[in-house]
Write a protein that holds these residues in place. Structure first.
Motif, short mmCIF file in Angstrom:
data_model
loop_
_atom_site.label_atom_id
_atom_site.label_comp_id
_atom_site.label_asym_id
_atom_site.label_seq_id
_atom_site.Cartn_x
_atom_site.Cartn_y
_atom_site.Cartn_z
N GLY A 306 -2.58 6.49 2.43
CA GLY A 306 -2.75 5.08 2.15
C GLY A 306 -3.93 4.91 1.20
N TYR A 307 -4.83 3.99 1.50
CA TYR A 307 -6.06 3.78 0.70
C TYR A 307 -5.71 3.58 -0.78
CZ TYR A 307 -8.11 5.80 4.92
OH TYR A 307 -8.46 6.07 6.23
N GLN A 308 -4.80 2.66 -1.05
CA GLN A 308 -4.39 2.43 -2.43
C GLN A 308 -3.77 1.04 -2.57
OE1 GLN A 308 -1.26 5.21 -3.48
NE2 GLN A 308 0.20 4.33 -2.04
N ILE A 309 -3.61 0.63 -3.81
CA ILE A 309 -2.75 -0.53 -4.10
C ILE A 309 -1.41 0.04 -4.52
CG2 ILE A 309 -2.37 -2.54 -5.54
CD1 ILE A 309 -4.68 -2.89 -3.62
N ALA A 310 -0.40 -0.27 -3.75
CA ALA A 310 0.95 0.20 -4.06
C ALA A 310 1.70 -0.88 -4.83
CB ALA A 310 1.70 0.54 -2.77
N LEU A 311 2.62 -0.44 -5.66
CA LEU A 311 3.53 -1.34 -6.37
C LEU A 311 4.92 -1.11 -5.80
CD1 LEU A 311 4.08 -3.36 -8.70
CD2 LEU A 311 4.53 -1.36 -10.15
N VAL A 312 5.45 -2.13 -5.13
CA VAL A 312 6.82 -2.06 -4.61
C VAL A 312 7.72 -2.73 -5.64
CG1 VAL A 312 8.39 -2.71 -2.76
CG2 VAL A 312 6.02 -2.07 -2.23
N LYS A 313 8.61 -1.95 -6.21
CA LYS A 313 9.49 -2.45 -7.27
C LYS A 313 10.66 -3.22 -6.65
CE LYS A 313 9.13 -1.21 -11.08
NZ LYS A 313 8.44 -1.83 -12.26
N PRO A 319 13.60 -4.85 -2.49
CA PRO A 319 12.76 -3.69 -2.81
C PRO A 319 13.60 -2.45 -3.04
CG PRO A 319 12.63 -4.16 -0.46
CD PRO A 319 13.44 -5.27 -1.07
N VAL A 320 13.27 -1.69 -4.10
CA VAL A 320 14.07 -0.51 -4.43
C VAL A 320 13.23 0.74 -4.65
CG1 VAL A 320 15.95 -1.87 -5.45
CG2 VAL A 320 14.04 -1.12 -6.90
N ASP A 321 11.91 0.60 -4.82
CA ASP A 321 11.08 1.76 -5.12
C ASP A 321 9.63 1.42 -4.81
OD1 ASP A 321 10.46 4.34 -5.94
OD2 ASP A 321 10.27 3.79 -8.05
N GLU A 322 8.81 2.45 -4.66
CA GLU A 322 7.38 2.28 -4.41
C GLU A 322 6.61 3.34 -5.16
OE1 GLU A 322 4.12 2.70 -0.75
OE2 GLU A 322 6.26 2.49 -0.28
N GLN A 323 5.49 2.94 -5.76
CA GLN A 323 4.63 3.89 -6.46
C GLN A 323 3.19 3.43 -6.37
OE1 GLN A 323 6.83 3.12 -10.13
NE2 GLN A 323 4.95 2.39 -11.11
N ALA A 324 2.26 4.34 -6.61
CA ALA A 324 0.85 3.99 -6.60
C ALA A 324 0.51 3.21 -7.87
CB ALA A 324 -0.01 5.24 -6.50
#
Length: 368
Positions: A306-313, A319-324
């Protein structure tokens, strides 16, 4: 000359100096996509949690240490040089929301309102009590607070435990009230703890994060992103987790198909908290209507994550994808430099991010 020196000292003391060496050291470790810049908007904001922005640009910040702060960038240089303590000695005032000149503050057991707050944040006066019959349990008692598109005030009541059966139907629920405190309504149940939600810009559907239970191992259960469909539904707690995992202690004869499953599963224990769909014009087009999520980070996993800002596409409202999007608060050696809590969009399309470990507010901008 002595008088001038004293004036200069007071001026320097009142400034929010963003160039502290320890903050520069953290900023230098953070990784963002090309073209994005992160800086310190405000420091010395102990245990900074949820944020709300006033009509005149004052940023309000809740905490779990009893204080609510007001931050102001009076000279427009992108750094908040003024900080006022709006309230002190409150009961975990994590949640803050702003509407029509008033600041609403959610304690564990009640919701308060400070009227005409931006005109005198240094002397806010006594608040009015909007609603004061919420449970008093501290465990998962801190709250997130937002006004919805319908003008109602939304919040949640977490389960007062890691895993347990609940006699009081208010626990593990999402609720809303009118701004005057009337018409308390439970919208959804079976939600262990949500401290972050937002409305998807296209459909205006309410999406909310949920933090899963502990002590089922490093990788179970996943934390969740759920969608409220407008009618009362049960999301599984304490019987079923993440739509597929029956609780080994409390499931009894319950099957997971009885409950509303999540639309997205995060990694286990990343602790997704504040979240915002991006509706600004500053970021590149691929970020439009996409979801930024503050992942506060695991506290008892053998290898932290964790410890991040994630971008959920999102695509077509799903929602279809997640990346840092921003990483680096968790170092390869396991050292934790900061813990993001909430995400807020400013009128110019920048993002503000609160960090309750470092006690700062970051500002994220895109520079072409």
């Amino acid at each position: 000359m002595k008088g001038l020196s004293w004036v200069l000292f007071l001026w320097a003391f009142s400034l929010n100096i963003a160039a502290k060496p320890e903050h520069d050291a953290v900023l230098s470790r953070l990784r963002l996509p090309y073209g994005f810049k992160i800086s310190i908007f405000a420091d010395d904001v102990p245990n900074a949690r949820q944020m709300a922005l006033g009509d005149k640009g004052v940023l309000f910040v809740g905490s779990r240490e009893g204080q609510v702060y007001a931050l102001r960038d009076a000279n427009g240089d992108g750094v908040a040089e003024q900080r006022f303590t709006v309230a002190d000695n409150l009961y975990l005032p994590n949640g803050v929301a702003y509407k029509s000149g008033a600041l609403y503050v959610a304690e564990v057991n009640r919701i308060l309102r400070f009227d005409d707050i931006e005109s005198h944040p240094e002397q806010p006066g006594e608040p009015k009590v909007v609603y004061d019959t919420l449970p008093t349990d501290k465990h998962h008692g801190w709250k997130y607070l937002r006004f919805g598109p319908d003008g109602k005030l939304y919040s949640a009541i977490g389960a007062p435990c890691n895993i347990c059966k609940l006699e009081d139907k208010r626990f593990a629920s999402l609720f809303r009230i009118n701004p005057d405190g009337s018409q308390f309504q439970i919208l959804a149940s079976g939600i262990r703890n949500t401290v972050g939600f937002d409305w998807e810009p296209g459909s205006q559907s309410l999406f909310f994060n949920e933090n899963g239970r502990d002590y089922l191992g490093d990788d179970a259960p996943p934390d969740e992103l759920n969608k409220w469909t407008g009618s009362h539904e049960h999301y599984g707690f304490p019987y079923c987790h993440a739509g597929t995992i029956r609780d080994p202690e409390l499931a009894e004869d319950k099957a997971c198909v009885q409950f509303k499953p999540p639309l997205w599963r995060y990694k286990a224990h990343v602790a997704p908290l504040g979240m915002r769909f991006y509706t600004g014009n500053q970021f590149p087009e691929q970020y439009a209507r996409q979801l930024f999520v503050a992942q506060h980070g695991s506290w008892n996993r053998s290898q932290p994550q964790g410890y991040q800002i994630a971008l959920v596409k999102f695509r077509s409202g799903q929602p279809v994808d997640e990346q840092a999007f921003i990483s680096g608060w968790l170092q390869p050696d396991g050292k934790v430099l900061g813990r993001p809590v909430d995400v807020l969009q400013t009128p110019d399309g920048s993002l503000l991010i609160s960090d309750d470990k470092l006690g700062v507010i970051y500002k994220v901008e895109y520079k072409k």
